[in-house]
Write a protein that holds these residues in place. Structure first.
Motif, mmCIF file in Angstrom:
data_model
loop_
_atom_site.group_PDB
_atom_site.id
_atom_site.type_symbol
_atom_site.label_atom_id
_atom_site.label_comp_id
_atom_site.label_asym_id
_atom_site.label_seq_id
_atom_site.Cartn_x
_atom_site.Cartn_y
_atom_site.Cartn_z
ATOM 1 N N ALA A 172 0.840 -1.194 0.000
ATOM 2 C CA ALA A 172 0.000 0.000 0.000
ATOM 3 C C ALA A 172 0.877 1.247 0.000
ATOM 4 N N PRO A 173 0.508 2.249 -0.795
ATOM 5 C CA PRO A 173 1.301 3.482 -0.808
ATOM 6 C C PRO A 173 1.228 4.185 0.545
ATOM 7 N N CYS A 174 2.263 4.952 0.828
ATOM 8 C CA CYS A 174 2.340 5.598 2.144
ATOM 9 C C CYS A 174 1.224 6.620 2.354
ATOM 10 N N TRP A 175 0.744 7.246 1.286
ATOM 11 C CA TRP A 175 -0.285 8.277 1.447
ATOM 12 C C TRP A 175 -1.635 7.725 1.877
ATOM 13 N N LEU A 176 -1.814 6.407 1.825
ATOM 14 C CA LEU A 176 -3.051 5.811 2.327
ATOM 15 C C LEU A 176 -3.028 5.663 3.845
ATOM 16 N N MET A 177 -1.828 5.550 4.415
ATOM 17 C CA MET A 177 -1.729 5.253 5.839
ATOM 18 C C MET A 177 -1.219 6.407 6.690
ATOM 19 N N GLU A 178 -0.718 7.445 6.064
ATOM 20 C CA GLU A 178 -0.198 8.559 6.849
ATOM 21 C C GLU A 178 -0.470 9.873 6.134
ATOM 22 N N GLU A 179 -0.222 10.953 6.847
ATOM 23 C CA GLU A 179 -0.443 12.267 6.256
ATOM 24 C C GLU A 179 0.665 12.572 5.259
ATOM 25 N N PHE A 180 0.341 13.465 4.318
ATOM 26 C CA PHE A 180 1.333 13.804 3.296
ATOM 27 C C PHE A 180 1.239 15.274 2.933
ATOM 28 N N ILE A 181 2.306 15.741 2.305
ATOM 29 C CA ILE A 181 2.388 17.123 1.832
ATOM 30 C C ILE A 181 2.519 17.066 0.312
ATOM 31 N N VAL A 182 1.750 17.884 -0.376
ATOM 32 C CA VAL A 182 1.810 17.934 -1.837
ATOM 33 C C VAL A 182 2.993 18.804 -2.246
ATOM 34 N N LEU A 183 3.948 18.183 -2.925
ATOM 35 C CA LEU A 183 5.132 18.914 -3.390
ATOM 36 C C LEU A 183 4.893 19.561 -4.744
ATOM 37 N N GLU A 184 4.160 18.886 -5.609
ATOM 38 C CA GLU A 184 3.888 19.403 -6.952
ATOM 39 C C GLU A 184 2.407 19.164 -7.247
ATOM 40 N N GLU A 185 1.716 20.210 -7.656
ATOM 41 C CA GLU A 185 0.280 20.116 -7.920
ATOM 42 C C GLU A 185 -0.016 19.142 -9.060
ATOM 43 N N CYS A 186 -1.265 18.877 -9.262
ATOM 44 C CA CYS A 186 -1.737 17.924 -10.260
ATOM 45 C C CYS A 186 -1.318 18.352 -11.673
ATOM 46 N N VAL A 187 -0.513 17.505 -12.340
ATOM 47 C CA VAL A 187 -0.050 17.790 -13.699
ATOM 48 C C VAL A 187 -0.260 16.564 -14.578
ATOM 49 N N ARG A 188 -0.320 16.809 -15.879
ATOM 50 C CA ARG A 188 -0.494 15.723 -16.845
ATOM 51 C C ARG A 188 0.780 14.884 -16.898
ATOM 52 N N CYS A 189 0.641 13.576 -17.023
ATOM 53 C CA CYS A 189 1.781 12.663 -17.086
ATOM 54 C C CYS A 189 2.477 12.781 -18.442
ATOM 55 N N SER A 190 3.792 12.711 -18.425
ATOM 56 C CA SER A 190 4.547 12.672 -19.675
ATOM 57 C C SER A 190 4.458 11.253 -20.243
ATOM 58 N N ASP A 191 4.911 11.063 -21.469
ATOM 59 C CA ASP A 191 4.875 9.728 -22.074
ATOM 60 C C ASP A 191 5.693 8.736 -21.254
ATOM 61 N N GLY B 236 -4.202 9.704 -15.789
ATOM 62 C CA GLY B 236 -3.343 10.441 -16.704
ATOM 63 C C GLY B 236 -2.761 11.688 -16.070
ATOM 64 N N TYR B 237 -3.096 11.933 -14.801
ATOM 65 C CA TYR B 237 -2.594 13.083 -14.059
ATOM 66 C C TYR B 237 -2.027 12.595 -12.724
ATOM 67 N N VAL B 238 -0.945 13.208 -12.273
ATOM 68 C CA VAL B 238 -0.358 12.843 -10.984
ATOM 69 C C VAL B 238 0.078 14.090 -10.228
ATOM 70 N N GLU B 239 0.200 13.921 -8.924
ATOM 71 C CA GLU B 239 0.814 14.948 -8.098
ATOM 72 C C GLU B 239 1.911 14.284 -7.281
ATOM 73 N N ARG B 240 2.993 14.997 -7.089
ATOM 74 C CA ARG B 240 4.118 14.465 -6.325
ATOM 75 C C ARG B 240 3.894 14.831 -4.869
ATOM 76 N N ILE B 241 3.994 13.827 -4.005
ATOM 77 C CA ILE B 241 3.725 14.042 -2.582
ATOM 78 C C ILE B 241 4.897 13.557 -1.758
ATOM 79 N N ASN B 242 4.947 14.023 -0.517
ATOM 80 C CA ASN B 242 5.946 13.586 0.451
ATOM 81 C C ASN B 242 5.199 13.151 1.700
ATOM 82 N N CYS B 243 5.333 11.869 2.060
ATOM 83 C CA CYS B 243 4.693 11.357 3.273
ATOM 84 C C CYS B 243 5.470 11.865 4.483
ATOM 85 N N THR B 244 4.749 12.357 5.513
ATOM 86 C CA THR B 244 5.406 13.035 6.627
ATOM 87 C C THR B 244 6.186 12.088 7.537
ATOM 88 N N LYS B 245 5.624 10.948 7.884
ATOM 89 C CA LYS B 245 6.297 10.045 8.829
ATOM 90 C C LYS B 245 7.469 9.312 8.190
#
Length: 150
Positions: A50-69, A82-91
């Motif tokens: 399971a990704p860390c953002w499901l189990m702990e709090e996170f900070i959005v580093l980069e807003e929602c952007v379209r994925c490159s090829d 087709g869109y992702v945001e880069r996040i950093n899990c706090t714990k």
């Protein structure tokens, strides 16, 4: 004594029967095809962490952007919307990509839905007008026959 529960004669016309057969054939193909695809997917299931953002709090580093090829093929998060945001899990201090829904994509989907509803409204309005004219013609024909019989 006859039953009131009869199939209308209009439903037994070959064109109507063909349309019903085509419709239910497509529905069953869709259902059974989905069942077959889900069986294929379940046989090759890998254990997923399971990704860390499901189990702990996170900070959005980069807003929602379209994925490159490249990201579309490399990141599993890109495959969902087709869109992702880069996040950093706090714990755990892990940087991950999280799938997101873009406002631009949502607006595009909204306008596609509106166009489809407008087209359906125009289609059914035309059908109602045609049917009403047909019924008016039948009623006036019936009145004409009644007047002629007098």
């Amino acid at each position: 004594m006859e039953s009131d529960c009869r199939i209308p004669v209009a439903c037994c016309r070959p064109r109507i029967l063909l349309l019903h057969a085509l419709f239910w054939g497509l529905v069953s193909l869709r259902v059974f095809g989905a069942a077959l695809l889900s069986e294929e997917k379940t046989t090759a299931v890998k254990p997923v962490v399971a990704p860390c953002w499901l189990m702990e709090e996170f900070i959005v580093l980069e807003e929602c952007v379209r994925c490159s090829d490249f990201h579309s093929r490399a990141e599993s998060a890109c495959r969902q919307t087709g869109y992702v945001e880069r996040i950093n899990c706090t714990k755990s201090s892990k940087e991950e990509f999280k799938s997101c829904r873009s406002a631009l994509m949502e607006e595009h989907l909204f306008w596609k839905f509106e166009a489809a509803m407008l087209a359906l409204m125009a289609l059914f309005t035309a059908l109602v007008v045609v049917r009403q004219r047909q019924l008016d013609r039948l009623a006036s024909e019936k009145v004409r026959r009644q007047i002629e019989s007098i």
